[in-house]
Design a protein around this motif. Structure first.
Motif, short mmCIF file in Angstrom:
data_model
loop_
_atom_site.label_atom_id
_atom_site.label_comp_id
_atom_site.label_asym_id
_atom_site.label_seq_id
_atom_site.Cartn_x
_atom_site.Cartn_y
_atom_site.Cartn_z
N ILE A 1 0.84 -1.19 0.00
CA ILE A 1 0.00 0.00 0.00
C ILE A 1 0.88 1.25 0.00
CG2 ILE A 1 -1.84 1.24 1.20
CD1 ILE A 1 -2.67 -1.53 0.18
N GLU A 2 0.56 2.22 -0.85
CA GLU A 2 1.37 3.44 -1.01
C GLU A 2 1.63 4.13 0.33
OE1 GLU A 2 3.65 5.75 -2.51
OE2 GLU A 2 2.34 5.56 -4.25
N GLY A 3 2.92 4.13 0.72
CA GLY A 3 3.32 4.86 1.91
C GLY A 3 3.00 4.19 3.23
N PHE A 4 2.52 2.94 3.21
CA PHE A 4 2.11 2.32 4.46
C PHE A 4 3.28 1.75 5.25
CE2 PHE A 4 -2.47 1.29 5.58
CZ PHE A 4 -2.89 2.55 5.22
N ALA A 5 3.92 0.73 4.73
CA ALA A 5 4.94 0.05 5.51
C ALA A 5 5.93 -0.63 4.57
CB ALA A 5 4.31 -0.99 6.44
N ARG A 6 7.11 -0.85 5.07
CA ARG A 6 8.11 -1.60 4.31
C ARG A 6 7.91 -3.08 4.59
NH1 ARG A 6 10.81 3.01 6.48
NH2 ARG A 6 11.32 4.49 4.83
N ILE A 7 8.56 -3.92 3.79
CA ILE A 7 8.35 -5.37 3.88
C ILE A 7 8.54 -5.88 5.31
CG2 ILE A 7 9.25 -7.60 3.12
CD1 ILE A 7 7.72 -6.14 0.94
N ALA A 8 9.53 -5.35 6.01
CA ALA A 8 9.85 -5.86 7.36
C ALA A 8 8.78 -5.53 8.39
CB ALA A 8 11.20 -5.30 7.81
N GLU A 9 7.90 -4.59 8.06
CA GLU A 9 6.89 -4.17 9.05
C GLU A 9 5.49 -4.22 8.43
OE1 GLU A 9 7.63 0.57 8.06
OE2 GLU A 9 8.54 -0.29 9.83
N SER A 10 5.25 -5.24 7.61
CA SER A 10 4.09 -5.21 6.73
C SER A 10 2.77 -5.65 7.37
CB SER A 10 4.36 -6.08 5.50
OG SER A 10 4.62 -7.40 5.89
N ASP A 11 2.79 -6.53 8.36
CA ASP A 11 1.55 -7.06 8.91
C ASP A 11 0.80 -6.01 9.72
OD1 ASP A 11 1.89 -9.52 7.79
OD2 ASP A 11 2.82 -10.42 9.56
N MET A 12 -0.47 -5.83 9.43
CA MET A 12 -1.33 -4.95 10.21
C MET A 12 -2.78 -5.39 10.01
SD MET A 12 -0.53 -1.52 8.03
CE MET A 12 1.21 -1.76 8.40
N TYR A 13 -3.68 -4.80 10.81
CA TYR A 13 -5.07 -5.24 10.66
C TYR A 13 -6.04 -4.06 10.66
CZ TYR A 13 -5.62 -4.94 15.82
OH TYR A 13 -5.68 -4.52 17.12
N LEU A 14 -7.21 -4.33 10.06
CA LEU A 14 -8.28 -3.35 9.92
C LEU A 14 -9.33 -3.56 10.99
CD1 LEU A 14 -8.78 -3.65 6.05
CD2 LEU A 14 -7.49 -1.88 7.26
N GLN A 15 -9.75 -2.47 11.63
CA GLN A 15 -10.82 -2.54 12.62
C GLN A 15 -11.98 -1.68 12.12
OE1 GLN A 15 -10.63 -4.55 15.53
NE2 GLN A 15 -12.82 -4.20 15.34
N PRO A 16 -13.13 -2.29 11.79
CA PRO A 16 -14.24 -1.52 11.24
C PRO A 16 -14.77 -0.48 12.23
CG PRO A 16 -14.56 -3.88 10.86
CD PRO A 16 -13.42 -3.75 11.82
N ASP A 17 -15.10 0.70 11.71
CA ASP A 17 -15.81 1.73 12.47
C ASP A 17 -17.29 1.47 12.25
OD1 ASP A 17 -17.20 4.02 13.29
OD2 ASP A 17 -15.61 5.40 12.68
N LEU A 18 -17.99 1.02 13.29
CA LEU A 18 -19.38 0.57 13.14
C LEU A 18 -20.30 1.67 12.62
CD1 LEU A 18 -19.94 -1.67 16.30
CD2 LEU A 18 -18.87 -2.22 14.11
N ASP A 19 -19.98 2.93 12.93
CA ASP A 19 -20.84 4.03 12.53
C ASP A 19 -20.76 4.34 11.03
OD1 ASP A 19 -21.71 4.25 15.09
OD2 ASP A 19 -20.45 5.97 15.61
N THR A 20 -19.83 3.70 10.33
CA THR A 20 -19.70 3.95 8.88
C THR A 20 -20.38 2.87 8.05
OG1 THR A 20 -17.59 2.76 8.71
CG2 THR A 20 -17.48 5.12 9.26
N TYR A 21 -21.12 1.98 8.70
CA TYR A 21 -21.81 0.90 7.98
C TYR A 21 -22.81 1.48 6.98
CZ TYR A 21 -25.02 -2.91 6.93
OH TYR A 21 -25.80 -3.83 6.28
N ALA A 22 -22.81 0.95 5.76
CA ALA A 22 -23.79 1.34 4.75
C ALA A 22 -23.80 0.30 3.64
CB ALA A 22 -23.45 2.72 4.16
#
Length: 444
Positions: free
Chosen positions: A56-77
């Motif tokens: 992902i553009e500007g996110f992380a380099r290979i060595a620090e790549s793992d991350m996770y998404l947490q949904p914001d419930l108020d944005t459900y549509a």
């Protein structure tokens, strides 16, 4: 809105949702997407969804790549164009976290949240209302985008405005996301349009702005058109801006803190300090607000875009405009910054604007006298007016000098943003354009 996990699970069952899109943006504001089947939703709400951030553009380099998404419930549509027939798809906008559960500093939404918290600690809520302009073009026969306007209408035209029914489809789709649209109309340039949505909490309006861009592109595509938020796609006519109306409210009472009954402009001292902060950091934050090489083809005299670092009441040639305050509606007092364009990442744009304004308040800065004359037709030397950067390269140099704007972005995003944009500027500098060939090849 305030959804709970249980309400969300009941809602997706009631709406017969089969897929969930988990959305977030990269540092340049492009929406990224992870799709999960509905049977994975409860686990995603409890534990998030892992993804590889290194691509992902500007996110992380290979060595620090793992991350996770947490949904914001108020944005459900529900996603209108992906919820026709038997297959129904919904979306959440997500926050990004590192493996140890900390907010990821490279998440643009987190950057805005951090500055919003700084404002709250000072007793302020930040409200914004972005106005995103866009063009509708006819694609080439092979489907590629081309700068051929869909119509020949002008400002608020009716008879020659062929996109009225398309804008109505767009408004209906936006309303499906819970975005309250207040007006839509044809803009000044041929093929150019504007749809305005309700002013409000900066995080939610940034979410809405990101949703707005993808929604309009999807609806245009369904009508065999191409919607573009490129700032200046056609030379010689107006470009597209993202004017951002903004104000501060009392965090406890919600009272608008920008109104001042005794001031000739109807502004409080706090509002004047805020304006002074915007002017002080206008050059430093320009690379974030107008982030493309093409952005600086819009920021030139003669096309209703600001050039000089100035402010004034109802003066559309000024960088900061103070809309006239309607009697009895002081709660709507606000100021408008006119240099941002719709290619900007709304999260980063709102963050740097707020940080600049807060700096003006902290330091008690005072703006120069208001400029009420038409700045497009004056000699700038007579007013000693400073100008915005004339190119992305100049804007990046100013960003490197402005520690307040850097602090708003945080070290991670500042470094990655600067790196990406410097590369973009270098590619442009090395490119030989058709204009150069037409101008110089026959002569030299």
């Amino acid at each position: 809105m305030g959804y709970t996990k249980e309400q969300i699970l009941d809602l997706v069952k009631e709406q017969n949702v089969q897929f969930i899109n988990l959305q977030f943006t990269d540092i340049v504001g492009i929406i990224k997407n992870v799709t999960i089947p509905i049977n994975q939703l409860e686990d995603a709400l409890d534990h998030g969804v892992w993804f590889d951030g290194s691509s992902i553009e500007g996110f992380a380099r290979i060595a620090e790549s793992d991350m996770y998404l947490q949904p914001d419930l108020d944005t459900y549509a529900l996603i209108p164009w992906e919820s026709e027939g038997d297959i129904v798809t919904a979306r959440f906008i997500c926050d990004v976290y590192t493996p140890n559960g900390d907010p990821f500093p490279g998440d643009p939404r987190r950057v805005l949240k951090n500055v919003l918290q700084e404002a709250r600690d000072m007793g302020f809520e930040f409200n914004t209302g972005p106005e995103l302009e866009f063009f509708l073009f006819k694609p080439a026969p092979d489907g590629r985008p081309q700068p051929v306007p869909h119509d020949a209408a002008g400002y608020f035209d009716v008879s020659t405005d062929y996109a009225t029914h398309i804008r109505r489809q767009m408004v209906k789709a936006l309303q499906g996301f819970g975005i309250v649209v207040e007006a839509s109309h044809h803009e000044v340039a041929i093929g150019q349009h504007e749809i305005d949505f309700r002013y409000g909490d900066a995080l939610r309006t940034a979410d809405s702005a990101v949703t707005f861009r993808t929604t309009l592109k999807a609806v245009a595509q369904k009508n065999n058109l191409y919607a573009t938020f490129m700032p200046k796609p056609i030379a010689g006519i107006n470009g597209s801006g993202m004017h951002v109306h903004q104000s501060l409210a009392d965090v406890k009472t919600g009272k608008n803190l920008f109104y001042g009954a005794d001031d000739e402009h109807g502004l409080s001292q706090l509002a004047l300090n805020y304006i002074a902060g915007l002017l002080e950091h206008a050059r430093g934050m320009c690379a974030v607000l107008a982030p493309l090489v093409n952005s600086y083809k819009r920021l030139v005299p003669g096309y209703e875009a600001p050039v000089y670092i100035s402010w004034g009441q109802t003066n559309r040639s000024a960088l900061v405009r103070v809309p006239r305050i309607t009697r009895g509606r002081t709660q709507a007092t606000r100021i408008e910054l006119r240099c941002p364009d719709p290619s900007a990442n709304p999260y980063l744009a709102f963050a740097v604007m707020l940080k600049a304004g807060l700096d003006g308040i902290k330091r008690g800065l005072t703006p120069p006298p208001a400029a009420e004359e038409d700045l497009y037709h004056i000699d700038p030397r007579s007013r000693a007016l400073e100008t915005l950067p004339g190119s992305l390269g100049e804007a990046l140099e100013e960003l490197q000098r402005d520690e307040v704007v850097q602090a708003a972005l945080g070290p991670h995003i500042y470094e990655r943003f600067l790196e990406a944009k410097q590369q973009e500027w270098d590619e442009y500098r090395l490119y030989v354009s058709q204009w150069e060939l037409d101008r110089y090849l026959p002569i030299y």
